[in-house]
Write a protein that holds these residues in place. Structure first.
Motif, PDB file in Angstrom:
ATOM      1  N   GLY A 122       0.815  -1.215   0.000  1.00 19.57           N
ATOM      2  CA  GLY A 122       0.000   0.000   0.000  1.00 19.57           C
ATOM      3  C   GLY A 122       0.844   1.258   0.000  1.00 19.57           C
ATOM      4  N   SER A 123       1.996   1.223   0.672  1.00 10.78           N
ATOM      5  CA  SER A 123       2.869   2.408   0.683  1.00 10.78           C
ATOM      6  C   SER A 123       3.441   2.671  -0.704  1.00 10.78           C
ATOM      7  CB  SER A 123       3.994   2.247   1.708  1.00 10.78           C
ATOM      8  OG  SER A 123       4.916   1.256   1.312  1.00 10.78           O
ATOM      9  N   TYR A 124       3.762   1.624  -1.449  1.00 12.78           N
ATOM     10  CA  TYR A 124       4.247   1.817  -2.820  1.00 12.78           C
ATOM     11  C   TYR A 124       3.149   2.394  -3.708  1.00 12.78           C
ATOM     12  CZ  TYR A 124       8.726  -0.541  -2.252  1.00 12.78           C
ATOM     13  OH  TYR A 124      10.004  -0.863  -1.878  1.00 12.78           O
ATOM     14  N   ALA A 125       1.945   1.837  -3.591  1.00 15.00           N
ATOM     15  CA  ALA A 125       0.839   2.304  -4.436  1.00 15.00           C
ATOM     16  C   ALA A 125       0.461   3.744  -4.098  1.00 15.00           C
ATOM     17  CB  ALA A 125      -0.362   1.388  -4.255  1.00 15.00           C
ATOM     18  N   ALA A 126       0.408   4.075  -2.814  1.00 16.29           N
ATOM     19  CA  ALA A 126       0.022   5.427  -2.417  1.00 16.29           C
ATOM     20  C   ALA A 126       1.084   6.450  -2.799  1.00 16.29           C
ATOM     21  CB  ALA A 126      -0.240   5.465  -0.917  1.00 16.29           C
ATOM     22  N   ALA A 127       2.353   6.101  -2.653  1.00 16.24           N
ATOM     23  CA  ALA A 127       3.425   7.040  -2.999  1.00 16.24           C
ATOM     24  C   ALA A 127       3.472   7.298  -4.498  1.00 16.24           C
ATOM     25  CB  ALA A 127       4.775   6.513  -2.515  1.00 16.24           C
ATOM     26  N   ALA A 128       3.158   6.293  -5.291  1.00 15.99           N
ATOM     27  CA  ALA A 128       3.191   6.460  -6.750  1.00 15.99           C
ATOM     28  C   ALA A 128       1.987   7.233  -7.259  1.00 15.99           C
ATOM     29  CB  ALA A 128       3.248   5.099  -7.427  1.00 15.99           C
ATOM     30  N   SER A 129       0.897   7.254  -6.493  1.00 18.10           N
ATOM     31  CA  SER A 129      -0.320   7.902  -6.976  1.00 18.10           C
ATOM     32  C   SER A 129      -0.385   9.391  -6.644  1.00 18.10           C
ATOM     33  CB  SER A 129      -1.548   7.203  -6.387  1.00 18.10           C
ATOM     34  OG  SER A 129      -1.614   7.416  -4.991  1.00 18.10           O
ATOM     35  N   VAL A 130       0.537   9.894  -5.842  1.00 22.07           N
ATOM     36  CA  VAL A 130       0.514  11.303  -5.453  1.00 22.07           C
ATOM     37  C   VAL A 130       1.381  12.098  -6.424  1.00 22.07           C
ATOM     38  CG1 VAL A 130       1.097  12.951  -3.642  1.00 22.07           C
ATOM     39  CG2 VAL A 130       0.195  10.713  -3.039  1.00 22.07           C
ATOM     40  N   PRO A 131       0.769  12.968  -7.230  1.00 22.88           N
ATOM     41  CA  PRO A 131       1.575  13.765  -8.156  1.00 22.88           C
ATOM     42  C   PRO A 131       2.229  14.944  -7.435  1.00 22.88           C
ATOM     43  CG  PRO A 131      -0.729  14.299  -8.430  1.00 22.88           C
ATOM     44  CD  PRO A 131      -0.658  13.193  -7.405  1.00 22.88           C
ATOM     45  N   SER A 132       3.318  15.396  -7.965  1.00 24.23           N
ATOM     46  CA  SER A 132       4.031  16.535  -7.405  1.00 24.23           C
ATOM     47  C   SER A 132       3.494  17.830  -8.017  1.00 24.23           C
ATOM     48  CB  SER A 132       5.525  16.405  -7.709  1.00 24.23           C
ATOM     49  OG  SER A 132       6.201  17.566  -7.352  1.00 24.23           O
ATOM     50  N   ASP A 133       3.500  18.901  -7.221  1.00 22.63           N
ATOM     51  CA  ASP A 133       3.072  20.211  -7.722  1.00 22.63           C
ATOM     52  C   ASP A 133       4.081  20.788  -8.699  1.00 22.63           C
ATOM     53  OD1 ASP A 133       0.868  20.045  -6.120  1.00 22.63           O
ATOM     54  OD2 ASP A 133       1.742  21.222  -4.490  1.00 22.63           O
ATOM     55  N   ASN A 134       5.314  20.306  -8.639  1.00 18.28           N
ATOM     56  CA  ASN A 134       6.398  20.876  -9.426  1.00 18.28           C
ATOM     57  C   ASN A 134       6.693  20.115 -10.711  1.00 18.28           C
ATOM     58  OD1 ASN A 134       6.853  22.812  -7.413  1.00 18.28           O
ATOM     59  ND2 ASN A 134       8.170  21.416  -6.282  1.00 18.28           N
ATOM     60  N   GLU A 135       5.838  19.195 -11.127  1.00 17.04           N
ATOM     61  CA  GLU A 135       6.159  18.337 -12.267  1.00 17.04           C
ATOM     62  C   GLU A 135       6.454  19.124 -13.545  1.00 17.04           C
ATOM     63  OE1 GLU A 135       3.373  15.205 -12.969  1.00 17.04           O
ATOM     64  OE2 GLU A 135       3.760  14.278 -11.037  1.00 17.04           O
ATOM     65  N   ASP A 136       5.649  20.146 -13.826  1.00  8.47           N
ATOM     66  CA  ASP A 136       5.873  20.919 -15.053  1.00  8.47           C
ATOM     67  C   ASP A 136       7.205  21.660 -14.995  1.00  8.47           C
ATOM     68  OD1 ASP A 136       3.493  20.059 -16.116  1.00  8.47           O
ATOM     69  OD2 ASP A 136       2.359  21.791 -15.368  1.00  8.47           O
ATOM     70  N   GLY A 137       7.489  22.296 -13.869  1.00 12.10           N
ATOM     71  CA  GLY A 137       8.752  23.016 -13.725  1.00 12.10           C
ATOM     72  C   GLY A 137       9.955  22.097 -13.797  1.00 12.10           C
ATOM     73  N   VAL A 138       9.849  20.938 -13.169  1.00 10.51           N
ATOM     74  CA  VAL A 138      10.953  19.976 -13.194  1.00 10.51           C
ATOM     75  C   VAL A 138      11.175  19.450 -14.606  1.00 10.51           C
ATOM     76  CG1 VAL A 138      11.683  17.704 -12.370  1.00 10.51           C
ATOM     77  CG2 VAL A 138      10.737  19.352 -10.769  1.00 10.51           C
ATOM     78  N   ARG A 139      10.098  19.217 -15.336  1.00 11.72           N
ATOM     79  CA  ARG A 139      10.233  18.742 -16.726  1.00 11.72           C
ATOM     80  C   ARG A 139      10.950  19.788 -17.576  1.00 11.72           C
ATOM     81  NH1 ARG A 139       5.183  18.563 -18.335  1.00 11.72           N
ATOM     82  NH2 ARG A 139       4.742  16.766 -17.038  1.00 11.72           N
ATOM     83  N   ILE A 140      10.591  21.059 -17.412  1.00 12.00           N
ATOM     84  CA  ILE A 140      11.259  22.143 -18.149  1.00 12.00           C
ATOM     85  C   ILE A 140      12.747  22.166 -17.806  1.00 12.00           C
ATOM     86  CG2 ILE A 140      11.457  24.650 -18.305  1.00 12.00           C
ATOM     87  CD1 ILE A 140       8.382  24.734 -17.911  1.00 12.00           C
ATOM     88  N   LEU A 141      13.059  22.060 -16.526  1.00 12.91           N
ATOM     89  CA  LEU A 141      14.462  22.121 -16.102  1.00 12.91           C
ATOM     90  C   LEU A 141      15.257  20.912 -16.601  1.00 12.91           C
ATOM     91  CD1 LEU A 141      13.905  23.449 -12.506  1.00 12.91           C
ATOM     92  CD2 LEU A 141      14.918  24.685 -14.424  1.00 12.91           C
ATOM     93  N   ARG A 142      14.673  19.751 -16.580  1.00 11.50           N
ATOM     94  CA  ARG A 142      15.385  18.564 -17.077  1.00 11.50           C
ATOM     95  C   ARG A 142      15.624  18.672 -18.581  1.00 11.50           C
ATOM     96  NH1 ARG A 142      16.135  14.788 -13.113  1.00 11.50           N
ATOM     97  NH2 ARG A 142      16.594  13.097 -14.535  1.00 11.50           N
ATOM     98  N   ASN A 143      14.687  19.290 -19.319  1.00 17.68           N
ATOM     99  CA  ASN A 143      14.900  19.512 -20.756  1.00 17.68           C
ATOM    100  C   ASN A 143      16.053  20.485 -20.982  1.00 17.68           C
ATOM    101  OD1 ASN A 143      12.849  17.785 -21.463  1.00 17.68           O
ATOM    102  ND2 ASN A 143      11.328  19.397 -21.726  1.00 17.68           N
ATOM    103  N   ARG A 144      16.114  21.569 -20.202  1.00 24.21           N
ATOM    104  CA  ARG A 144      17.226  22.530 -20.337  1.00 24.21           C
ATOM    105  C   ARG A 144      18.548  21.870 -19.971  1.00 24.21           C
ATOM    106  NH1 ARG A 144      13.735  23.915 -22.594  1.00 24.21           N
ATOM    107  NH2 ARG A 144      12.486  25.778 -22.479  1.00 24.21           N
ATOM    108  N   HIS A 145      18.508  20.983 -19.000  1.00 25.54           N
ATOM    109  CA  HIS A 145      19.714  20.267 -18.582  1.00 25.54           C
ATOM    110  C   HIS A 145      20.230  19.379 -19.717  1.00 25.54           C
ATOM    111  CE1 HIS A 145      21.885  17.046 -16.358  1.00 25.54           C
ATOM    112  NE2 HIS A 145      22.419  18.114 -15.802  1.00 25.54           N
ATOM    113  N   GLN A 146      19.317  18.753 -20.445  1.00 22.79           N
ATOM    114  CA  GLN A 146      19.716  17.923 -21.582  1.00 22.79           C
ATOM    115  C   GLN A 146      20.239  18.760 -22.739  1.00 22.79           C
ATOM    116  OE1 GLN A 146      16.246  15.579 -22.395  1.00 22.79           O
ATOM    117  NE2 GLN A 146      16.692  14.108 -20.771  1.00 22.79           N
ATOM    118  N   GLU A 147      19.872  20.039 -22.758  1.00 24.98           N
ATOM    119  CA  GLU A 147      20.373  20.953 -23.784  1.00 24.98           C
ATOM    120  C   GLU A 147      21.741  21.536 -23.408  1.00 24.98           C
ATOM    121  OE1 GLU A 147      17.334  23.906 -24.099  1.00 24.98           O
ATOM    122  OE2 GLU A 147      15.899  22.533 -25.002  1.00 24.98           O
TER     123      GLU A 147
END
Length: 183
Positions: free
Chosen positions: A124-149
Motif C-alpha cells: 500500500g505504501s508503494y501504491a500510495a506514494a506512486a499515486s501522489v503527483p508533485s506540484d512541481n512536475e511541469d517546472g521539473v520537466r522544463i528544467l530537465r529539458n534545459r539540462h539535456q540541452e
C-alpha cells in the motif's frame, strides 16, 4: 520555502552570481549547481568564485528528481502502514474463525496473519506514494529539458518568508528562471 532555479549558459555565470549572493549575506538554505548532462560534474579548476559552490548531478537533487521524492514518500508511508497492517492482520486472524494456517499451531496462525497484513501495508505504501503527483512536475520537466540541452542549473532555496533577490538574479542574465512552488 521559496525555491527558484536559474538556467545559465556556463559555470562562470553561476560562480559570479554566487559571490554576489555571498556579498549580500543572503541566508540561503541551499545553493546547488547542476552541471550539464554529459559533463563530469566538476567545476573548472580556476578558483575565481567557485569556492563554496556545491556541485551535484541532477539525479541526486531531490527537488529536480521526482523519483527521489517518491522514494522518500514511500519510506515515510511504510513506516506508518506496516505496523498498522501487522495489527490489522493479527486482529483479523483473531476475530474470524478462519483456520487457514491451523497446521502451524495456535501461535503461528495469528503471526502469519500479521505478517501478511504487514506485507499489505508495504504494498500500500508503494501504491500510495506512486499515486501522489508533485506540484512541481511541469517546472521539473522544463528544467530537465534545459539540462539535456547542455545548460547549467543553479538551484537557490531561501528560508520561509524571505524572497530571493530578483534584481540580483536577473543581473546574471539567466536564460530562464523557473520558480518551483513553495514546499
Amino acid at each position: 520555502m521559496p525555491v527558484c532555479v536559474l538556467v545559465l549558459k556556463d559555470w562562470s555565470d553561476a560562480a559570479s552570481l554566487q559571490t554576489k549572493l555571498k556579498a549580500q549575506a543572503l541566508p540561503l538554505l541551499q545553493s546547488v549547481l547542476v552541471p550539464p548532462e554529459g559533463g563530469d560534474g566538476q567545476l573548472p579548476d580556476e578558483g575565481d568564485g567557485a569556492t563554496g559552490l556545491q556541485c551535484e548531478l541532477i539525479d541526486r537533487v531531490e527537488l529536480l528528481n521526482p523519483n527521489l521524492a517518491r522514494q522518500r514518500r514511500q519510506r515515510g508511508m511504510a513506516r506508518w502502514l506496516m505496523p498498522f497492517g501487522f495489527l490489522a492482520g493479527l486482529t483479523f486472524t483473531q476475530i474470524t474463525t478462519l483456520e487457514t494456517f491451523s497446521a502451524l499451531g495456535t501461535w503461528a496462525q495469528p503471526m502469519i496473519g500479521g505478517l501478511l497484513g504487514m506485507g499489505s501495508g508495504l504494498m500500500g505504501s508503494y501504491a500510495a506514494a506512486a499515486s501522489v503527483p508533485s506540484d512541481n512536475e511541469d517546472g521539473v520537466r522544463i528544467l530537465r529539458n534545459r539540462h539535456q540541452e547542455k545548460r547549467w542549473l543553479l538551484l537557490l532555496e531561501t528560508p520561509t518568508g524571505i524572497e530571493p533577490p530578483w534584481q540580483l538574479l536577473q543581473s546574471a542574465r539567466p536564460i530562464q528562471v523557473v520558480r518551483l512552488s513553495e514546499l
